[in-house]
Structures are given as structure tokens and as C-alpha cells.
Design a protein around this motif. Structure first.
Motif: not given
Length: 246
Positions: A83-86, A131-135, A137-144, A162-167
Motif C-alpha cells: 500500500s503506497p504511503i507518501l 502526492p495529492a495529485y497522484f492516483s 498507481g502513480m503513488k506506487q510508482k513513486v515508491l518503486i 497492485l494498482g499498476l497499469d500493464p506498462l
């Protein structure tokens, strides 16, 4: 460096959630944690990264544990949670800078890796966003990005898709493969068994807080008489009195 999990019993209260879990992950190996919901995968991971302290047992990275050298142990691993927490008050760029400084890797090489990952995940235009502007999935990408930009010997990844698009999934898997080829030890918890079959070198199969097997795919298929991980996994569960699906 080798990650060693030795006879870990632990949980969130005085009642154990996981019992006597043992496995090792050597350099250049990807270990898949497999199990039903509630099997103990995330609890095991929380013990490895130090969010929970075991009642019994020991976890070490090349013989270094939280008890012997907490700072060195924590700097030896990077963690991608499920679960992405920023930090809401920090931009994406500031998350990258904070992570680099926290790990003592505030170098040009680290930032080059980070911004290359940013490009791969198509997030260059979002570097100065909060982060307020991120979905999700985008938050998950930040953590990645913040985890994979680091040069550490061990990577712990909990349900990364979880939450990631195919790309995003494709890019993440490519990055994980690169870390493996560079000699990292990787633990990945996932329910996506076809992906685990293609990418993992070994599997730790958990059920109701206990470890059923620590095995390679070849050994598991031989033991169950199946030819795919998914079928072998369900056969193993049926032999242990549980036919529920993931």
C-alpha cells in the motif's frame, strides 16, 4: 549478500501469526512468497524489514541483524510495500532526494538511476507534483522508483502489481530482472502465479502462518506431479486439506 530467515515466530500481539518460518535467499535469486490471503506473507515481510519484531528466531543479511547493527541492516535493504504511503508535503523529486540521503547514497550516480527510472515509468512531468495529485498507481510508482534507485544487496517487494497499469508492470519486472542480474537478493510476495513462475528462482509457500515448502519450481512440480506452478500450488493445498482459491 544472503538473506537468512531462521525459525521466525511472530505477529502483531502476543499471539503468533507466523510460526517457525525459515528460508534463505542468495545473491542473484528471486524468492516468491506464495499463499492465500492471511497465510502470513505480509507479516513475514514486515518482520524482515523490521516493522515487526519476532518473538523467536533471527533474520540476518550476511550475519548482520537488527539486533547487532540496526543502521547497517536497514541500509542493506529496500522495501516496496503493498500500500503506497507518501509524505503529502513532499514532491516526487523531494521523495527521491530524501530517500537518497537517508541511505547515504546522495550521489550523482543514484540520481541518474532515479531519473532513468522516472523516464521508464513515464513520470518525468510529475517530478514537482505533490502526492495529492497522484492516483494510487502513480503513488506506487513513486515508491518503486525510490526503492529501485538504491544500490542495496536486498530488495523486499510486497504485492508489487497492485494498482499498476500493464506498462508499469512490464517496466517493474524488467527492473527486477536487472537487479537480479546484478546479484541482488530479492523477496517478492505475489498472487500472480504465472508471473512468479516466469521470474522466481525459488518459492516459499505459506499456509495459515506456517511454511509448507521452501523449494524450486522443478522440485515443486516433481513433488506434485503437475507441470505448472498454479496447478502444483493448488494440489499442494488440497493435500494439506484446503482447496480454497487465492
Amino acid at each position: 549478500m544472503t538473506l537468512s530467515v531462521e525459525q521466525i515466530t511472530g505477529g502483531y500481539t502476543k499471539v503468533p501469526v507466523i510460526k517457525e518460518i525459515s528460508f534463505t535467499v542468495k545473491p542473484g535469486e528471486i524468492c516468491g512468497l506464495i499463499g492465500l490471503n492471511g497465510a502470513g506473507k505480509s507479516t513475514t515481510i514486515k518482520h524482515i524489514v523490521g516493522l515487526l519484531h519476532a518473538f523467536e528466531g533471527r533474520i540476518a543479511i550476511n550475519h548482520i541483524s537488527l539486533a547487532t547493527n540496526q543502521e547497517e541492516y536497514r541500509r542493506s535493504l529496500a522495501f516496496i510495500p503493498d500500500s503506497p504511503i507518501l509524505y503529502e508535503e513532499l514532491t516526487f523529486r523531494e521523495h527521491i532526494e530524501l530517500t537518497a540521503k537517508a541511505y547515504g547514497q546522495d550521489t550523482e550516480e543514484t540520481y541518474q538511476r532515479a531519473y532513468h527510472l522516472v523516464e521508464q515509468f513515464h513520470l518525468t512531468s510529475k517530478l514537482d507534483f505533490y502526492p495529492a495529485y497522484f492516483s494510487k498507481g502513480m503513488k506506487q510508482k513513486v515508491l518503486i522508483v525510490c526503492a529501485l534507485m538504491l544500490d542495496v544487496p536486498v530488495y523486499i517487494i510486497d504485492e508489487p502489481f497492485l494498482g499498476l497499469d500493464p506498462l508499469g508492470i512490464r517496466t517493474l519486472l524488467s527492473c527486477i530482472r536487472e537487479k537480479k542480474e546484478c546479484g541482488a537478493s530479492i523477496v517478492m510476495s505475489t498472487h500472480v502465479l504465472d508471473t512468479a513462475e516466469r521470474f522466481c528462482d525459488k518459492f516459499v509457500i505459506l499456509h495459515e502462518g506456517k511454511m509448507l515448502l521452501s523449494t524450486t519450481l522443478e522440485e515443486l512440480l516433481s513433488k506434485t506431479g503437475e507441470d505448472r506452478l498454479e496447478e502444483a500450488y493448488f494440489t499442494l493445498l488440497e493435500n494439506n486439506g484446503d482447496g480454497d482459491e487465492c
